[in-house]
Design a protein around this motif. Structure first.
Motif, PDB file in Angstrom:
ATOM      1  N   LEU A 288      47.236  63.271  40.332  1.00  0.00           N
ATOM      2  CA  LEU A 288      47.479  62.282  39.474  1.00  0.00           C
ATOM      3  C   LEU A 288      48.922  63.251  39.152  1.00  0.00           C
ATOM      4  CD1 LEU A 288      45.575  61.241  37.432  1.00  0.00           C
ATOM      5  CD2 LEU A 288      45.774  63.397  35.927  1.00  0.00           C
TER       6      LEU A 288
ATOM      7  N   VAL B  96      48.290  55.116  34.575  1.00  0.00           N
ATOM      8  CA  VAL B  96      45.970  55.287  33.943  1.00  0.00           C
ATOM      9  C   VAL B  96      45.618  54.371  33.862  1.00  0.00           C
ATOM     10  CG1 VAL B  96      44.698  56.695  33.057  1.00  0.00           C
ATOM     11  CG2 VAL B  96      46.787  58.151  33.995  1.00  0.00           C
TER      12      VAL B  96
ATOM     13  N   TRP C 154      41.567  55.773  28.976  1.00  0.00           N
ATOM     14  CA  TRP C 154      40.493  56.434  30.164  1.00  0.00           C
ATOM     15  C   TRP C 154      38.821  56.329  29.766  1.00  0.00           C
ATOM     16  CZ3 TRP C 154      45.012  58.786  29.091  1.00  0.00           C
ATOM     17  CH2 TRP C 154      45.152  60.031  28.161  1.00  0.00           C
TER      18      TRP C 154
END
Length: 103
Positions: free
Chosen positions: A19, A47, A94
């Motif tokens: 990330l 993402v 997410w």
């Protein structure tokens, strides 16, 4: 502009997933680094795009966990900002989807 990398998954064959945080306000980016035998190519994803492709895979699950851990840290960083009034709900792209009737 500072960049911060957080490794959230690694496979047995040497692939790694990170990330990347470029600054405090930008949404993180997912970086996949292929193993040396595959040429070591690096691929960047948003993402949301990454989870659309790998959401049910171990890497997608690991990303969700990493983001869930990062969310409280972000809330602490935002605590100096002004308070928003009202009953606002935040939905993160997410977060795992629930089945109908799982209330």
């Amino acid at each position: 502009m500072s960049k911060e990398l957080l490794e959230f998954s690694a496979s047995a064959n040497g692939d790694k997933w990170y990330l990347e945080y470029e600054n405090e306000t930008a949404e993180p980016t997912v970086i996949h680094q292929a193993n040396a035998a595959s040429g070591g190519a690096e691929t960047k994803w948003s993402v949301v795009s990454f989870l659309q492709v790998a959401g049910d895979h171990p890497e997608g699950q690991a990303l969700r966990k990493a983001l869930a851990k990062a969310r409280p840290l972000q809330a602490e960083a935002d605590s100096d900002l002004s308070i928003v009034k009202g009953n606002a709900a935040t939905v993160y792209p997410w977060t795992a989807k629930t089945k109908v009737g799982d209330d």
